[in-house]
Every structure is written in C-alpha cells, then in structure tokens.
Write an enzyme that holds these catalytic residues in place. Structure first.
Site, short mmCIF file in Angstrom:
data_model
loop_
_atom_site.label_atom_id
_atom_site.label_comp_id
_atom_site.label_asym_id
_atom_site.label_seq_id
_atom_site.Cartn_x
_atom_site.Cartn_y
_atom_site.Cartn_z
CG ASN A 1 -68.38 -29.64 33.27
OD1 ASN A 1 -67.38 -30.41 33.50
ND2 ASN A 1 -69.70 -30.22 33.87
N GLY B 1 -69.98 -18.82 29.45
CA GLY B 1 -69.91 -18.98 28.05
C GLY B 1 -69.10 -20.38 27.80
CB ALA C 1 -80.99 -30.66 30.66
CB ALA C 2 -77.10 -26.06 31.17
N GLY C 3 -75.84 -28.40 30.04
CA GLY C 3 -74.65 -29.03 28.83
C GLY C 3 -75.47 -29.96 27.87
CG ASP C 4 -77.57 -33.46 29.07
OD1 ASP C 4 -76.24 -33.89 28.79
OD2 ASP C 4 -78.26 -34.09 29.70
#
Ligand code: ADP
Length: 308
Positions: A184, A224, A248-251
């Site tokens: 990120n 995005g 947990a969006a990234g996970d």
C-alpha cells in the site's frame, strides 16, 4: 491449477467496542466484545482458499486454547494448515483491538508463537513447501524466516508474492527475489524511502521496480490499484461500495490475487477479481468473517458488468 503455500501469522483477534479510549490507570465499561480469527497470514490463506485456490497454510501456534481453536477452525473451513508448527510454552498470537464509537482503533499485538516460525523449521518442511508453485508471504513472522523462504523459492524457481505488511525496509537481496511485490502507499514509501506526493504513484512503483522486484502492485484504498512490470502498466479502479470496515481489505486483495493467478488468468483479470473481493470485504465487519467466496465475487462482477 497451480498450488499455493501461504507462510505467515495466525492470531486470535479480541475485539472490544468502547465509547472512548480509557486514560492510563482508568477502568471503563466496554460496549461489546467479540473474538475472531485474524493475522495477516491466516487472512490471506483463508481468502485464497475461499476464493478457489488450492492452498496450504504454514503458521505457528501455541498448545493453548487459542491454538487449538485456530486449528479446529481451519479444519472446519477446509483450509489445510497441517504443515504448521505447534510450539510448547509460548502462547498463540493475539491481537487486542479497541474500537471507539468513531471507528478509530488501537491495537496491541502479542506475536507469541508467530515469532517461533524459524528458518530452521522452514528447512525442515522445505520439501513440502517446494510442492507449491506460488509462495505467499507477509511480514508478521521473523524477517529471517521471510528471507529464508525467498532464498529457497528463488533457488528452486518458485514464484514469490510478498505483501510487505506491516511496513519495513527490505534488503535489496530480498527484493530481487520477489516476483510480485504488493504494497500500500505507506509500505511503498517505507521501502523506497520516497514520498508519493513528491514523485507520484507511478514514480514510486518505478523506484520499487528499480530495486529489483519483477512486478509491483501498489494498492490505493478506494482509489484502486496500479500494476507495473517490464511489459505492462495497468490501473484498475476500486469498485464503488458502501464501506463499513476496511480491516483485511489488503489481505483479501492478496489472497484473491494469488487464487486467481493460480487459475491461470491474466493480470487484468486477476486485479479486477482481487479488487472485487476486497470491495465486498470492506462492506462487512471484521477480518476473516468478511472474506467472500469465489461465487460471491463472480456474482458481484456479473452484476457490476450489467450495471455499466
Ligand atoms: P491495505 O488494507 O493493505 O492498506 P488498501 O487500503 O490499499 O490496502 O486496499 C486494498 C484494496 O482493497 C484496494 O486496492 C481496493 O481494491 C480495495 N479497497 C480498499 N478500500 C476500499 C473501499 N473503500 N472501497 C472499495 N474498495 C476498496
């Protein structure tokens, strides 16, 4: 279909909702409490599994009730965690999370058994790890262990996806062994030593490519993500959803990406699928309870395409 091994942390999240944060020495009454499975490794392994990947998860747990519950839970979910290390006399990892009424949080992680996932153990199960085609790593286990896995993978021609979360500086020797670096904005800035505001999103990605990563994916929250390698430059917008909790969006994004890659899809298809999975995740509370299934993501994508 390619095989995936996720090597990383497993925690029990102890989540207390509170009105306001207590001061030092103060005792307050909380609003509610719940317990859920978390840890970046476990979140990504579960996401890759729910999203249709053939996944093995390698973690380290204590011989305590949290450890036993975790193994029971993975079994129920159908996630193969049998290669995990079970350690004596060290508690399983926990994350104590306070969320106030404004949604701000404050988190204390006790890594516990996660710290025991050593390079020696990786060597012990090396043959099993090398049965996989794609190895997925994050930074909640010892750095030396991450380096060992990267070395083994590189020597044996296996693909490595490294999500550098939590953020930390990396040795250049490691970055050169990474096939897919997922970061990120904060993570990209920490690794490159540059500021996105100064050199731009593509600029920071170029910097990471120059350090030796083969493909870099920069995730930008609701803006995005972008992907760049020596052949492609892609920008995929996030799906417009009503976000209630971005935990947990990234996970979910990383797990979904691994699963879709393992099915042989192209980069654009993989990024759209991962963005859709992460978008669904942010519409739900918690980490693992909010990870969608492959069918949910396909239905979501079908609906979105008919809406355009
Ligand atoms: P991390 O959780 O690691 O900080 P990001 O916040 O960049 O990662 O989110 C990862 C991906 O999740 C994004 O690239 C995007 O596809 C999706 N995402 C995150 N937040 C939202 C949101 N509010 N709405 C829709 N998608 C989101």
């Amino acid at each position: 279909m390619q095989k995936i091994v996720v090597i990383g942390s497993s925690n029990t999240d102890l989540i207390a909702k509170i009105e306001t944060f207590p001061k030092a020495g103060e005792t307050i009454k909380g609003v509610s409490y719940f317990q859920a499975m978390g840890g970046k490794g476990a979140n990504q392994a579960l996401a890759a599994h729910r999203l249709g990947g053939e996944v093995k998860f390698v973690s380290s747990l204590g011989k305590d009730s949290n450890g036993l519950n975790a193994m029971e839970y993975y079994k129920k979910e159908g996630l193969d965690a049998t290669l995990s290390l079970i350690v004596d006399e060290t508690p399983s990892g926990v994350a104590m999370i306070w969320v106030d009424r404004k949604g701000e949080n404050s988190i204390v992680i006790i890594a516990g058994a996660n710290e025991k996932l050593s390079p020696e153990y990786i060597h012990q199960i090396e043959k099993e790890i090398l049965k996989a085609d794609l190895i997925v790593l994050q930074m909640e286990i010892p750095y030396e262990t991450v380096k060992t896995v990267c070395d083994i993978a590189h020597e044996n021609g296996k693909q490595v996806l490294l999500n550098v979360a939590p953020a930390r500086k990396l040795d250049q020797g490691i970055i050169q062994k990474i096939d897919i670096l997922v970061v990120n904005e904060t993570e990209a800035e920490t690794i490159s030593g540059e500021i996105i505001e100064h050199i731009g999103e593509e600029g920071i990605v170029d910097k990471l490519l120059a350090l030796g990563a083969k493909t870099v994916i920069l995730t930008l929250g609701k803006q995005g993500c972008i992907l760049k390698n020596d052949q492609l430059y892609l920008r995929v917008p996030a799906f417009s959803v009503k976000a209630v909790d971005t935990t947990a969006a990234g996970d979910t994004f990383c797990g979904a990406l691994a699963a879709e890659l393992s099915k042989g899809h192209n980069w654009n298809e993989c990024l759209v699928f991962a963005s859709a999975a992460a978008a669904i995740c942010v519409t739900r509370m918690g980490a693992q309870p909010s990870v969608p299934t492959e069918t949910e993501v396909r239905n979501f994508l079908e609906k979105k395409s008919t809406n355009y």
